[in-house]
Design an enzyme around this catalytic site. Structure first.
Site, PDB file in Angstrom:
ATOM      1  N   ASP A 290       0.870  -1.179   0.000  1.00 55.40           N
ATOM      2  CA  ASP A 290       0.000   0.000   0.000  1.00 55.40           C
ATOM      3  C   ASP A 290       0.907   1.228   0.000  1.00 55.40           C
ATOM      4  O   ASP A 290       2.003   1.171  -0.552  1.00 55.40           O
ATOM      5  CB  ASP A 290      -0.945  -0.024   1.204  1.00 55.40           C
ATOM      6  N   HIS A 313       2.362   2.364  -3.059  1.00 58.30           N
ATOM      7  CA  HIS A 313       1.574   3.431  -3.660  1.00 58.30           C
ATOM      8  C   HIS A 313       2.249   4.788  -3.581  1.00 58.30           C
ATOM      9  O   HIS A 313       1.621   5.808  -3.856  1.00 58.30           O
ATOM     10  CB  HIS A 313       0.192   3.500  -3.006  1.00 58.30           C
TER      11      HIS A 313
END
Length: 485
Positions: A290, A313
């Site tokens: 993430d 991310h």
């Protein structure tokens, strides 16, 4: 050869900033230097042997929680509880542990501290005088508590959930150090269940259901917290969450999740500070499932210096954007992250974000090198149009500076404000996205300015100062993109 005790040996962009010399530019107002490992008050010897990073099934109930906690509770401040190998034994197995003021948990090289895969040991228990907790929530997707996005103002919430593996609550100068590993085993089937932590998270995704998972490190009101040289693997959920803290340092942290690259690890953010000030993340390596770093609401005066990001991310702010300010990102490589510089929010969770400086950043294989968006819809990357949510928590981004930022591969650029009353204010100076096409540029409600270096991004508005499409310093990204350490 890389040495974990000499972080300057892996500085990107041929620049080595120690925090001492960079202090004049850093947004962390402290005078931060490389931490030092203290002497040990006690040495605890491993009683378990992990083979190929796996704990034997027969050892799953042989928890070391009690003896580690007892040592932390009795250790003198300024000293460390050291976990060490003994013979062929190299593993400790534990449930939740509470860090103590002034005490360091020191994990030696070759030693792994594994989190139990018994969800029951993480279940939250009410303190005396509190309302009872809902039992058995940890490791479940309770059907009585659906999540909605955007969330309603007062969603029903069951009381309870999971304790983290390591807690630092209402303590000062606690630390986790050493060249060993903390492994949350998010991949492993929970005892008595037919799914792992990660499989539970993915199962909850289609309907955006609420699920309860443990985290590796959670700190609250933990001024002076330090993570130094430690390796974090396979967290079931977020790796490091820090809130309500003045003074947090992560230096030389190595974070890799999942370690088995065939597996899927949803919602495994790397380092997430929130409602905190004077935060430094330096000389660290983050590869996860993430946001590599996500700066949460209320975080000010933060420095992100000389780090390397891989799968993840990117360098993110949000999705709650209220009061993030005075951030410096200086010296960063991003190698195949989904986004590079990312600010994400929407009208259900936004607010003022200001005074952000990003410089000396190199990217490659990044689908969205720049994504500054009020259009967040809970997805991995932002869409390019307003989803038309309703709400009064308006994202408002001002004082953003991008200088010497390069993407060696093309990707989409989104720079958007919400409306004419909430324009995004940004300055670009030597910002290059190689081979970017006009169809990859998405803007709305911007107030742009340009430094002498300009940009090659083909914005359509007239009068913008732009460099030549191929303009890039000859030494840009020189020495960048080393393999994950």
């Amino acid at each position: 050869m890389f040495s974990r005790s000499t972080p300057c040996s892996f500085a990107p962009l041929s620049v080595c900033l120690t925090l001492l010399t960079a202090h004049a530019f850093a947004q962390d107002t402290r005078h931060v230097e490389e931490p030092k490992i203290p002497a040990s008050c006690v040495q605890l010897s491993a009683k378990l042997q992990a083979v190929k990073d796996k704990v034997a099934e027969a050892d799953e109930h042989k928890l070391d929680t009690e003896r580690i906690q007892k040592a932390l509770d009795s250790c003198k401040p300024g000293m460390a509880v050291e976990l060490k190998q003994m013979g062929g034994n190299n593993a400790f197995l534990t449930g939740p542990l509470d860090l103590r003021s002034g005490v360091t948990l020191l994990i030696d090289e070759g030693v792994t501290l594994y989190g139990s895969r018994d969800a029951a040991v993480y279940d939250m228990v009410a303190k005396p005088g509190e309302e009872p907790m809902t039992p058995g929530l940890c490791g479940t997707i309770p059907k009585v508590e659906p999540a909605v996005f955007p969330a309603p103002p007062r969603a029903a919430t069951a009381r309870g959930g999971c304790r983290p593996l390591l807690s630092a609550v209402n303590v000062k100068d606690a630390a986790v150090m050493g060249d060993g590993v903390i492994d949350g085993r998010g991949y492993a089937k929970l005892l008595g269940k037919d799914y792992s932590w990660w499989e539970m998270a993915r199962k909850a995704e289609p309907k955006n259901e609420k699920y309860y998972s443990t985290r590796l490190v959670v700190a609250s009101h933990a001024d002076g917290l330090i993570l130094y040289r430690i390796t974090l693997h396979n967290s079931p959920n977020f790796h490091v969450s820090v809130g309500g803290t003045n003074g947090f340092t992560a230096w030389g942290v190595h974070l890799l999740t999942p370690t088995d690259r065939t597996l899927d690890a949803r919602n495994t953010d790397g380092i997430d500070p929130g409602t905190s000030t004077n935060v430094t993340v330096a000389h660290s390596w983050i590869d996860n499932g993430d946001d590599n770093i996500a700066v949460k609401s209320g975080t000010t005066h933060m420095s992100v210096l000389d780090n390397h990001f891989y799968t993840g991310h990117g360098m993110s702010i949000g999705s709650e954007t209220v009061g993030q300010a005075y951030l410096l990102v200086d010296g960063l490589t991003e190698d195949h992250t989904s986004s590079g510089i990312r600010i994400k929010s929407n009208v259900t969770r936004g607010g003022s974000v200001h005074d952000l400086t990003y410089r000396n950043i190199c990217m490659r294989g990044v689908a969205n090198p720049i994504a500054i968006s009020p259009y967040y819809t809970n997805q991995t990357t932002e869409g390019f149009v307003d989803p038309k949510y309703t709400g009064d928590k308006i994202p408002d981004y001002k004082g953003i500076v991008l200088k010497d930022v390069w993407s060696l591969t093309p990707g989409d650029v989104l720079i958007a404000g919400l409306n004419a009353d909430h324009m995004t204010g940004i300055k670009l100076d030597n910002v290059i996205v190689r081979d970017i096409q006009p169809t990859q540029v998405h803007t709305a409600f911007d107030m742009m300015s340009f430094g002498a270096g300009g940009t090659n991004i083909p914005f359509t508005a007239e009068g913008l100062v732009k460099s030549k499409p191929d303009a890039m310093q000859p030494d840009a990204c020189k020495g960048g993109f080393p393999p994950m350490q």
